[in-house]
Design an enzyme around this catalytic site. Structure first.
Site, PDB file in Angstrom:
ATOM      1  N   ARG A 286      14.363  -0.404   5.436  1.00 61.61           N
ATOM      2  CA  ARG A 286      13.636  -0.979   4.460  1.00 61.61           C
ATOM      3  C   ARG A 286      14.485  -1.275   3.330  1.00 61.61           C
ATOM      4  O   ARG A 286      15.541  -0.674   3.248  1.00 61.61           O
ATOM      5  CB  ARG A 286      12.632   0.048   4.097  1.00 61.61           C
ATOM      6  CG  ARG A 286      11.605   0.400   5.074  1.00 61.61           C
ATOM      7  CD  ARG A 286      10.650   1.434   4.549  1.00 61.61           C
ATOM      8  NE  ARG A 286       9.869   2.186   5.683  1.00 61.61           N
ATOM      9  CZ  ARG A 286       8.445   1.908   5.493  1.00 61.61           C
ATOM     10  NH1 ARG A 286       7.890   1.167   4.697  1.00 61.61           N
ATOM     11  NH2 ARG A 286       7.947   2.237   6.885  1.00 61.61           N
TER      12      ARG A 286
ATOM     13  N   LYS B 216      -1.740   8.020   3.195  1.00 61.17           N
ATOM     14  CA  LYS B 216      -1.921   6.758   3.298  1.00 61.17           C
ATOM     15  C   LYS B 216      -2.928   6.432   4.221  1.00 61.17           C
ATOM     16  O   LYS B 216      -2.769   5.161   4.649  1.00 61.17           O
ATOM     17  CB  LYS B 216      -0.525   5.983   3.613  1.00 61.17           C
ATOM     18  CG  LYS B 216       0.673   6.015   2.756  1.00 61.17           C
ATOM     19  CD  LYS B 216       1.782   5.454   3.364  1.00 61.17           C
ATOM     20  CE  LYS B 216       3.048   5.692   2.226  1.00 61.17           C
ATOM     21  NZ  LYS B 216       4.276   4.916   2.634  1.00 61.17           N
TER      22      LYS B 216
ATOM     23  N   PRO C 216       0.520  -1.024  -0.109  1.00 57.93           N
ATOM     24  CA  PRO C 216      -0.037   0.308   0.027  1.00 57.93           C
ATOM     25  C   PRO C 216       0.798   1.100  -0.019  1.00 57.93           C
ATOM     26  O   PRO C 216       1.611   1.563   0.826  1.00 57.93           O
ATOM     27  CB  PRO C 216      -0.854  -0.087   1.310  1.00 57.93           C
ATOM     28  CG  PRO C 216      -0.645  -1.726   1.721  1.00 57.93           C
ATOM     29  CD  PRO C 216       0.475  -2.004   0.942  1.00 57.93           C
ATOM     30  N   GLU C 217       0.582   2.003  -1.102  1.00 58.35           N
ATOM     31  CA  GLU C 217       1.250   3.356  -1.085  1.00 58.35           C
ATOM     32  C   GLU C 217       0.066   4.417  -1.379  1.00 58.35           C
ATOM     33  O   GLU C 217      -1.081   3.909  -1.442  1.00 58.35           O
ATOM     34  CB  GLU C 217       2.409   3.466  -1.887  1.00 58.35           C
ATOM     35  CG  GLU C 217       3.368   2.283  -1.847  1.00 58.35           C
ATOM     36  CD  GLU C 217       5.072   2.767  -2.319  1.00 58.35           C
ATOM     37  OE1 GLU C 217       5.284   3.848  -2.565  1.00 58.35           O
ATOM     38  OE2 GLU C 217       5.965   1.872  -2.356  1.00 58.35           O
TER      39      GLU C 217
END
Length: 280
Positions: free
Chosen positions: A266, A51, A2-3
Site C-alpha cells: 500500500r 471494518k 473506508p476505515e
C-alpha cells in the site's frame, strides 16, 4: 477510503434506515446467496465491528459485509434515483416500506447465524470505536511481535480494529516514527501514547463528512456554498496523499513508498525530517 470511522458512519445510516422495519425486498447478488430470501424478517440492528458490518435479522440471522477498498452501502428513499454505481456493481438490496439499502462492490457478503458471528469477526482486536475498546490489550497485541514494522502492525486488525492505510500514515507521523520502525523500538512513552492517539483520531472523525487529522478547520468564504467549518483539502491530513508537497510542520517535502501489510503493498507517506527510523 473506508476505515473504521467510515464503517461506523455506514452502520449508523443503515441502522437508522432499517432497524425495526420489515424487509419487503431482498436481493443478494452473490452466487452462494442467490436463493436466500430475507423478506418478511424484521431488521433488529446494524452494527460495526472494526471494518466489518453486521446486519442482524429476527430469526437469528446476520448478514456480514466488508467494504475493503471501494465498497459502499447507500440508502435511498422510495422513488429516489440510485447513484452508487452501475447496476452490475450492486451486490445486495435490502428494502423496507420506507427505505432501500443498496450495497455496491462488496467484496465480502455472507449470511451467518447470529450466534456464530465470531466466525467472521472473532479474530479482531479491540475495536477503536466499539464498546470492547481496551487500550492495554491493544498495546500488548502491538508489542507481541516487536520486530514487526509499525505500519504493518497498525494495519493488522488482529491487534486493534479500525485503522486503515490513511490512519496508519497519520498515526506514525504524530508519533514521530517512520512506518518502517520496528514497533519494539518505539520509546516506552511513545508506545504508551499510541492507543489513545489512534482512538482520538477515529473518534474525532466518526461524525465528520471530511476526514481530518490536523484539526485545521480553516473557514471558507460563504459564497462558495460549502460548509465553512470544513478543512481545506490540502490541510486535512499531515502526510497521507501529500507527496511531494511540503510538510505542514517543517516544510520538508513529504515522501511516499510502498509498504506491505502482510497481504498486499500500500502507498505509505512520511516526513523524512519529523519522523525518525528506517525508510526504504
Amino acid at each position: 477510503m473506508p476505515e473504521g470511522d467510515t464503517v461506523h458512519q455506514a452502520a449508523r445510516r443503515l441502522h437508522a434506515a432499517l432497524a425495526g422495519h420489515t424487509v419487503t425486498r431482498s436481493d443478494l447478488r452473490v452466487p452462494k446467496l442467490a436463493t436466500v430470501d430475507l423478506t418478511g424478517r424484521t431488521v433488529l440492528d446494524v452494527t460495526a465491528r472494526g471494518k466489518h458490518l453486521l446486519t442482524r435479522f429476527e430469526g437469528g440471522l446476520t448478514l456480514h459485509s466488508h467494504l475493503r477498498m471501494d465498497g459502499s452501502w447507500k440508502v435511498y428513499a422510495p422513488g429516489e434515483r440510485w447513484r452508487g454505481g452501475p447496476g452490475h456493481q450492486i451486490r445486495a438490496i435490502l428494502g423496507t416500506a420506507e427505505r432501500t439499502a443498496v450495497g455496491y462492490r462488496l467484496p465480502v457478503l455472507e449470511l451467518l447465524r447470529t450466534a456464530e458471528e465470531h466466525k467472521a469477526v472473532g479474530h479482531l482486536g479491540p475495536d477503536l470505536l466499539g464498546p470492547d475498546w481496551d487500550p492495554e490489550q491493544a498495546l500488548r497485541n502491538l508489542l507481541a511481535t516487536p520486530e514487526r514494522p509499525l505500519g504493518e502492525a497498525l494495519l493488522d486488525q488482529r491487534n486493534l480494529a479500525g485503522i486503515g492505510n490513511i490512519y496508519k500514515s497519520e498515526v506514525c507521523f504524530l508519533l514521530g516514527a517512520t512506518p518502517w520502525l520496528p514497533v519494539g523500538e518505539l520509546p516506552a512513552e511513545t508506545a504508551s501514547r499510541l492507543p489513545a492517539l489512534a482512538k482520538s483520531l477515529l473518534e474525532a472523525n466518526r461524525d465528520r463528512p471530511d476526514r481530518t487529522t490536523t484539526g485545521r478547520l480553516t473557514p471558507r468564504p460563504l459564497s462558495t456554498g460549502t460548509n465553512p467549518t470544513r478543512a481545506r483539502p490540502s490541510q486535512r491530513l499531515y502526510v497521507y496523499g501529500r507527496a511531494p508537497r511540503p510538510c505542514l510542520r517543517c516544510g520538508t517535502p513529504i515522501r511516499t513508498a510502498e509498504q506491505g501489510d502482510g497481504s498486499r503493498s500500500r502507498p505509505t507517506y512520511w516526513c523524512p525530517d519529523c519522523q525518525q527510523g528506517p525508510t526504504p
